[in-house]
Design a protein around this motif. Structure first.
Motif, PDB file in Angstrom:
ATOM      1  N   MET C  80       0.829  -1.196   0.000  1.00 40.99           N
ATOM      2  CA  MET C  80       0.000   0.000   0.000  1.00 40.99           C
ATOM      3  C   MET C  80       0.868   1.252   0.000  1.00 40.99           C
ATOM      4  O   MET C  80       0.647   2.181  -0.778  1.00 40.99           O
ATOM      5  N   LEU C  81       1.886   1.271   0.856  1.00 33.98           N
ATOM      6  CA  LEU C  81       2.736   2.449   0.962  1.00 33.98           C
ATOM      7  C   LEU C  81       3.528   2.690  -0.332  1.00 33.98           C
ATOM      8  O   LEU C  81       3.677   3.824  -0.785  1.00 33.98           O
ATOM      9  N   VAL C  82       4.035   1.617  -0.910  1.00 29.73           N
ATOM     10  CA  VAL C  82       4.820   1.775  -2.142  1.00 29.73           C
ATOM     11  C   VAL C  82       3.947   2.299  -3.262  1.00 29.73           C
ATOM     12  O   VAL C  82       4.324   3.197  -4.019  1.00 29.73           O
ATOM     13  N   GLU C  83       2.733   1.770  -3.354  1.00 29.59           N
ATOM     14  CA  GLU C  83       1.824   2.221  -4.392  1.00 29.59           C
ATOM     15  C   GLU C  83       1.514   3.702  -4.222  1.00 29.59           C
ATOM     16  O   GLU C  83       1.578   4.478  -5.187  1.00 29.59           O
ATOM     17  N   ASP C  84       1.207   4.091  -2.972  1.00 35.74           N
ATOM     18  CA  ASP C  84       0.921   5.500  -2.718  1.00 35.74           C
ATOM     19  C   ASP C  84       2.095   6.367  -3.119  1.00 35.74           C
ATOM     20  O   ASP C  84       1.935   7.409  -3.766  1.00 35.74           O
ATOM     21  N   MET C  85       3.274   5.932  -2.708  1.00 37.86           N
ATOM     22  CA  MET C  85       4.456   6.751  -2.978  1.00 37.86           C
ATOM     23  C   MET C  85       4.715   6.858  -4.470  1.00 37.86           C
ATOM     24  O   MET C  85       5.073   7.920  -4.980  1.00 37.86           O
ATOM     25  N   ASN C  86       4.560   5.756  -5.175  1.00 32.46           N
ATOM     26  CA  ASN C  86       4.785   5.797  -6.623  1.00 32.46           C
ATOM     27  C   ASN C  86       3.805   6.706  -7.314  1.00 32.46           C
ATOM     28  O   ASN C  86       4.133   7.398  -8.271  1.00 32.46           O
ATOM     29  N   GLN C  87       2.556   6.704  -6.804  1.00 31.82           N
ATOM     30  CA  GLN C  87       1.570   7.582  -7.419  1.00 31.82           C
ATOM     31  C   GLN C  87       1.936   9.039  -7.222  1.00 31.82           C
ATOM     32  O   GLN C  87       1.619   9.898  -8.042  1.00 31.82           O
ATOM     33  N   LYS C  88       2.596   9.308  -6.095  1.00 35.31           N
ATOM     34  CA  LYS C  88       2.935  10.706  -5.820  1.00 35.31           C
ATOM     35  C   LYS C  88       4.275  11.089  -6.428  1.00 35.31           C
ATOM     36  O   LYS C  88       4.831  12.118  -6.090  1.00 35.31           O
ATOM     37  N   GLY C  89       4.825  10.266  -7.274  1.00 33.17           N
ATOM     38  CA  GLY C  89       6.061  10.655  -7.929  1.00 33.17           C
ATOM     39  C   GLY C  89       7.255   9.825  -7.539  1.00 33.17           C
ATOM     40  O   GLY C  89       8.350  10.025  -8.064  1.00 33.17           O
ATOM     41  N   GLY C  90       7.063   8.919  -6.613  1.00 35.00           N
ATOM     42  CA  GLY C  90       8.175   8.033  -6.326  1.00 35.00           C
ATOM     43  C   GLY C  90       9.189   8.640  -5.369  1.00 35.00           C
ATOM     44  O   GLY C  90       8.921   9.623  -4.682  1.00 35.00           O
ATOM     45  N   LEU C  91      10.350   8.071  -5.344  1.00 36.56           N
ATOM     46  CA  LEU C  91      11.395   8.474  -4.410  1.00 36.56           C
ATOM     47  C   LEU C  91      12.610   8.908  -5.212  1.00 36.56           C
ATOM     48  O   LEU C  91      13.099   8.176  -6.057  1.00 36.56           O
ATOM     49  N   LEU C 314      -2.794   6.071  15.488  1.00 32.11           N
ATOM     50  CA  LEU C 314      -2.827   5.016  14.488  1.00 32.11           C
ATOM     51  C   LEU C 314      -4.027   5.122  13.566  1.00 32.11           C
ATOM     52  O   LEU C 314      -4.111   4.409  12.570  1.00 32.11           O
ATOM     53  N   ASN C 315      -4.960   6.009  13.903  1.00 35.47           N
ATOM     54  CA  ASN C 315      -6.235   5.981  13.188  1.00 35.47           C
ATOM     55  C   ASN C 315      -6.112   6.243  11.701  1.00 35.47           C
ATOM     56  O   ASN C 315      -6.763   5.594  10.890  1.00 35.47           O
ATOM     57  N   ASP C 316      -5.294   7.242  11.350  1.00 42.10           N
ATOM     58  CA  ASP C 316      -5.099   7.545   9.924  1.00 42.10           C
ATOM     59  C   ASP C 316      -4.678   6.308   9.160  1.00 42.10           C
ATOM     60  O   ASP C 316      -5.240   5.957   8.121  1.00 42.10           O
ATOM     61  N   PHE C 317      -3.663   5.694   9.679  1.00 41.39           N
ATOM     62  CA  PHE C 317      -3.128   4.514   9.013  1.00 41.39           C
ATOM     63  C   PHE C 317      -4.181   3.425   8.911  1.00 41.39           C
ATOM     64  O   PHE C 317      -4.371   2.796   7.873  1.00 41.39           O
ATOM     65  N   LYS C 318      -4.902   3.230  10.033  1.00 45.33           N
ATOM     66  CA  LYS C 318      -5.918   2.182  10.033  1.00 45.33           C
ATOM     67  C   LYS C 318      -6.951   2.450   8.952  1.00 45.33           C
ATOM     68  O   LYS C 318      -7.410   1.537   8.253  1.00 45.33           O
ATOM     69  N   ALA C 319      -7.313   3.721   8.809  1.00 48.62           N
ATOM     70  CA  ALA C 319      -8.336   4.064   7.820  1.00 48.62           C
ATOM     71  C   ALA C 319      -7.838   3.779   6.414  1.00 48.62           C
ATOM     72  O   ALA C 319      -8.550   3.209   5.588  1.00 48.62           O
ATOM     73  N   ARG C 320      -6.608   4.161   6.146  1.00 42.87           N
ATOM     74  CA  ARG C 320      -6.034   3.910   4.823  1.00 42.87           C
ATOM     75  C   ARG C 320      -6.017   2.425   4.511  1.00 42.87           C
ATOM     76  O   ARG C 320      -6.378   1.971   3.433  1.00 42.87           O
ATOM     77  N   TYR C 321      -5.566   1.665   5.491  1.00 39.79           N
ATOM     78  CA  TYR C 321      -5.466   0.216   5.311  1.00 39.79           C
ATOM     79  C   TYR C 321      -6.827  -0.376   5.048  1.00 39.79           C
ATOM     80  O   TYR C 321      -7.032  -1.197   4.158  1.00 39.79           O
ATOM     81  N   LYS C 322      -7.787   0.089   5.837  1.00 38.36           N
ATOM     82  CA  LYS C 322      -9.138  -0.466   5.696  1.00 38.36           C
ATOM     83  C   LYS C 322      -9.708  -0.109   4.336  1.00 38.36           C
ATOM     84  O   LYS C 322     -10.359  -0.924   3.689  1.00 38.36           O
ATOM     85  N   ALA C 323      -9.427   1.128   3.886  1.00 33.98           N
ATOM     86  CA  ALA C 323      -9.957   1.542   2.593  1.00 33.98           C
ATOM     87  C   ALA C 323      -9.421   0.651   1.491  1.00 33.98           C
ATOM     88  O   ALA C 323     -10.127   0.320   0.545  1.00 33.98           O
ATOM     89  N   LYS C 324      -8.183   0.253   1.621  1.00 29.29           N
ATOM     90  CA  LYS C 324      -7.600  -0.546   0.551  1.00 29.29           C
ATOM     91  C   LYS C 324      -7.909  -2.030   0.684  1.00 29.29           C
ATOM     92  O   LYS C 324      -8.152  -2.717  -0.301  1.00 29.29           O
TER      93      LYS C 324
END
Lengths: 298, 289, 410
Positions: C80-91, C314-324
């Motif tokens: 999930m994190l890698v996908e998000d990061m790649n969408q935002k332009g990568g590293l 942790l809530n933000d993260f939990k929400a992101r995870y749950k959404a995906k």
């Protein structure tokens, strides 16, 4: 490509143990589910010699192999008098005992936490050379009088005794050689993976080796080599279907036992002689009616 | 100390159920059936699914486990062992085939059902019975009771029925029994059926005590040691060996070292084979010329 | 069939076999080269032609077997994190490519898989693993190949420190067992007023062995008495012999740093033997399955956790995870959260290093300071490559739920 070299190395290392068991099982007819224990002895001995006593790595291998062989003679002395099933069970018991002893002596061997940071020393050439040496040595042994005596033990033990062959002596010889080879294999494994854990040499390992020999066929070194090359890299090739590997193993075992007990190459070998025969023209049938009692020449 | 004896007996009774299956097949066909473990595991899972999916009744699950065990046992006998026996295959191939079946079974379970354990819904009360200074778990009493009943029934079958007579005859010499008119094929099936049923029974009890997990069958190795210890080929020997092993193991665990327990068991196996291969009560095996 | 025909048939079969075999081998090699990462890739399908090659990182964890829930949670998080990061332009202007392998929580498998990641997938860093024993094995390979790795929830000190020297390529983002042991020892002594404690641990697990030792050390230092120490082998399911001895020592509490179902079985058997002592556990006790096995037996037990599961951070993260993924992480423990933080630390270090050079990344990992993470603020100590100032949380098992008791420092 480096990765696949690694796979070849592991196959080659295991091959040495498989060749040893081929002698023991394939030619002398004794089944063993405990050779993993000998591998463990060779592995841990050579690793510990190298780590604790600074012994140069190749010497460590030799010492590991010799130690494994020696222990096997000690065990063999009483155990080889057992017949049939009981002997097999004893090997099982022995293999497990070794593994448990290693696991429990964690001050010495790291026990179930493993023994890391073993000095290296193995590469593809070392393995190839050792494999070839093992094959040549075994071929010579099998072709010799000693080898034939071992086969006699396999075929009909009671008859062999009657003719004056000291079956126990030959069984012990076969055991010692196979154990030494297994020990060498274990030592090489230690130097290659550079990490040891008792689970590497348990019943699974012993069974794997025996299955390879059976798959290859009794009475054949070629079969053992083929089987090793097929079975050992299989888990890597099938990495995706990793979980099915064990099911496949079991299936192979059952199918071979039931359908083709003589294995892939039972009782036959690829030899130079055989290869030449392959290339000769086919024997042609006698053509037409025989005249004056003579056959037409090929 | 008394408690430790009780502990040992509790482990022993589970071993006993499995050991009898081994001994039975050995006494008849003279080989060690390593596929036995798979039937135990299968029994445990069958019972679990019966309890959770069909009906949370112990009796039903028990039946399911036993029937399932028996059927599975017959299945692999027909598929794997029979062709080998017909060909007159070496005993050792039977052993190897058994190991193969065991590997297939364990890993199929991991693949299809999952590697994590399955906990049984509570069947027996957790509260132990207090008998003097000793605590006895209810499930253990059940195991001993059921095992004794099963073994008794089995003993009656062996000694009082015609089938039992056939089994005893065949145990002496399968070929001759065949000459006497015993249908040896049917007999072998019967024996595997019984062994499988007992294994299924062992399975459900193991599941209750320890949850159902794929490696459950590994415990049959201990049962096997019990059978060897008591004497392969002798059924009372298997039971005696099992209880003895259970108690000895517990004592080693308690008074020497718990991690050495298995070393002890395997050493025992090796020593028995070296010095008294027929075990406590078995018949000495020599090969006739 | 004449002899000639038989001969011909045999030769033909042999030739066919040889051809098949050769083809298989060649195909295998070629096939492998074409698909270097048979594991799922987290690379976004390129819309514009990529100029720079992707940064290759790896993950090792249990995707099958007993530990699968932990590994899957971590891998899901990373993907999930890698996908998000790649969408935002990568590293560093490049995409991130994540390769992963299953180690089945086995040490030998870990070394094999690690080699594969490094030699075939050419990763410059590895996130892994979650278990101490496997991580220690990984550490050896990492050192050999000089590729840094960041462990997620492996708590045994030996992962990052070997014989008092720090392992140059090993890092972690969670607390370590001496801290865990100390936290529980203090809690037991001060709050539960336990003066005598017995220990039951697993001989084959680095985690269990370490945790057992550290607890004992801390507890004795506080003035408590360890009245019994018993062990069991990996795979054991019957602990009554050991528990009977423990019962005879009459402990106030039992420290049980066990894993998986052994926790539940030991708890059940302890109760069946009539042991009434409180049970204490480490972070491996967070496992909802325990309630199915031993609900009554573990009632009233306490455990240490590296993070409070209902921490609002942790809530933000939990929400992101749950959404995906459709369900919240956490049922299986804190693995997902630590995977998140391991990733953060790694990415931050790569950024600071300015390149995907493993040695530079390693150097930057050591310098990580005050990086906000969801399990706390992360500063990696140069001396032992562990996060500094980590807290622990004590939970109580009540009526089938984990209840927060207090947050504490060792």
């Amino acid at each position: 490509m480096e990765y696949w070299t690694g796979v070849l190395v592991i196959s080659g290392i295991n091959l040495i143990a498989i060749l040893g068991v081929a002698l023991f099982t394939g030619f002398t007819g004794l089944f063993s589910f405990g050779h993993g224990g000998f591998m463990a002895i060779g592995a841990y001995a050579s690793a510990l010699f190298a780590i604790r006593a600074g012994v140069p790595v190749p010497l460590g291998w030799a010492m590991g192999a010799v130690l494994a062989g020696a222990v096997s003679v000690l065990i063999g002395y009483p155990a080889l008098r057992l017949r049939g099933d009981y002997f097999v069970i004893a090997t099982l018991g022995f293999g497990e005992t070794i593994r448990l002893l290693v696991e429990n002596s964690h001050k010495l061997t790291g026990g179930a936490r493993g023994l890391p940071d073993i000095p290296p020393g193995v590469n593809i050439w070392v393995v190839l050379v050792l494999d070839l040496m093992a094959i040549i040595a075994l071929r010579n042994f099998i072709g010799s009088r000693h080898g034939r005596n071992c086969v006699a033990v396999r075929e009909e033990e009671t008859a062999a005794e009657t003719v004056g062959i000291d079956t126990t002596r030959y069984k012990t010889i076969a055991l010692a050689i196979s154990a030494g080879l297994a020990g060498l294999s274990g030592a090489l494994m230690a130097s290659w993976i550079r990490y040891l854990h008792p689970s590497m040499f348990g019943l699974n390992k012993s069974t794997e080796i025996t299955i390879a020999v059976i798959l290859g066929g009794q009475g054949t070194l070629t079969g053992a080599v083929l089987a090793a090359m097929l079975l050992i890299p299989l888990p890597e090739v099938l990495r995706m279907a990793q979980e099915w590997r064990l099911v496949a193993y079991g299936l192979i075992v059952v199918l071979i036992s039931v359908l083709r007990p003589e294995g892939l190459f039972g009782y036959r070998e690829i030899t130079f002689e055989g290869f030449r025969r392959l290339c000769r023209r086919p024997p042609s049938p006698p053509s037409g009616p025989v005249l004056n009692g003579e056959e037409a020449s090929p | 100390m008394l408690q430790q004896i009780v502990n040992g007996l509790s482990i022993g009774s589970v071993y006993a159920l499995m050991a009898v299956g081994y001994s039975l097949v050995y006494s008849l066909l003279n080989f060690t059936n390593f596929a036995h473990g798979v039937v135990v595991t299968a029994g445990a899972y069958l019972a679990f699914f019966t309890l959770t999916l069909v009906r949370p009744s112990f009796a039903v699950a028990l039946l399911a486990a036993m029937v399932g065990g028996g059927l599975l046992s017959i299945t692999y006998e027909i598929l794997a062992y029979r062709p080998l026996l017909i060909k007159g295959g070496r005993r050792l191939f039977l052993i190897i085939a058994g190991l193969g079946i065991s590997t297939i079974g364990e890993n199929l379970i991991i693949l299809r059902i999952g590697g994590r354990f399955k906990a049984y819904p509570p069947i027996f009360p957790m509260e132990p019975l207090h008998v003097g200074p000793v605590e006895i778990a209810v499930v253990d009493i059940m195991i001993v009771a059921v095992s004794l009943i099963a073994l008794l029934i089995f003993q009656l079958i062996i000694s009082r029925t015609r089938a039992g007579l056939a089994i005893r005859a065949a145990a002496h010499n399968l070929a001759t029994a065949g000459l006497m008119g015993v249908n040896s094929d049917a007999l072998v099936i019967l024996v595997f059926l019984i062994a499988g049923t007992l294994a299924g029974l062992a399975g459900i009890f193991l599941g209750v005590k320890y949850t159902a997990y794929p490696q459950l069958g590994a415990m049959t190795l201990k049962a096997f040691i019990s059978a060897v210890f008591g004497g392969l080929g002798s059924l009372p020997g298997a039971v005696a060996g099992a209880y003895a092993l259970g108690i000895l193991e517990t004592f080693v665990s308690a008074y020497i070292s718990s991690s050495m327990r298995d070393v002890f068991s395997f050493l025992l196996l090796v020593l028995v084979l070296l010095f008294r291969p027929q075990g406590l009560m078995g018949r000495p095996s020599g090969e006739k010329a | 069939m004449t002899r000639g025909m038989i001969w011909l048939a045999r030769r033909t079969i042999m030739v066919i076999l040889v051809i098949l075999l050769t083809t298989a081998i060649v195909a295998g090699c070629v096939g492998e080269k074409k698909a270097p990462a048979p594991a799922p890739e987290a690379e976004k399908p390129a819309e514009a032609p990529k100029e720079k090659p992707p940064i290759s990182i790896g993950y090792l964890g249990p995707l099958t077997g007993d530990g699968a829930p932990w590994g899957k949670a971590e891998l899901n998080t990373l993907e999930m994190l890698v996908e998000d990061m790649n969408q935002k332009g990568g590293l560093l202007g490049r995409k991130i490519k994540l390769s992963s392998y299953d180690n089945r929580m086995d040490q030998v498998e870990t070394t094999n898989a690690a080699r594969k990641l490094i030699e075939q997938n050419k990763v410059v860093a590895i996130i892994g693993t979650n278990s101490s024993s496997a991580s220690i094995a990984l550490a050896g390979v990492a050192e050999q190949y000089k590729i840094p790795h960041v462990a997620t929830t492996a708590t045994n000190p030996a992962v990052t420190v070997k014989e008092s020297k720090v392992r140059p390529f090993s890092f972690r983002v969670c607390f370590i067992d001496p801290q865990q042991g100390a936290i529980m020892a203090k809690f037991a002594f001060d709050e539960l007023k336990a003066k005598k404690v017995a220990v039951l641990y697993e001989v084959g697990s680095d985690y269990s062995v370490g945790l057992s030792e550290f607890f004992q050390k801390s507890f004795k230092a506080l003035g408590g008495e360890i009245v019994a120490v018993e062990a069991y082998k990996t795979g054991d399911v019957d602990f009554r012999a050991q528990l009977t001895k423990i019962k005879a020592a009459k402990p106030d509490a039992i420290w049980l740093p066990a894993l998986y179902k052994e926790i539940g079985l030991a708890a059940n058997q302890a109760r069946q033997l009539g042991i009434k002592s409180t049970l204490l556990g480490g972070d491996s006790w967070f496992n909802l399955d325990l309630f199915t096995v031993a609900k009554a037996a573990v009632e009233g037990s306490y455990l240490v956790q590296p993070v409070a599961m209902d921490d609002p951070g942790l809530n933000d993260f939990k929400a992101r995870y749950k959404a995906k993924y459709g369900s919240e992480p956490g049922a299986e423990g804190a693995n997902a959260f630590f995977a998140n933080d391991a990733f953060s630390v790694l990415i931050d270090s790569i950024k600071r290093a300015g390149a995907d050079d493993p040695l530079k990344i390693r150097d930057e990992l050591e310098k990580t300071k005050a990086l906000p993470g969801i399990t706390g603020t992360l500063t990696i100590s140069k001396d032992d490559h562990n996060p500094v100032d980590k807290e622990g949380v004590i939970l109580k098992m009540e009526a089938g739920k984990y209840v927060f008791v207090k947050r504490t420092k060792p």
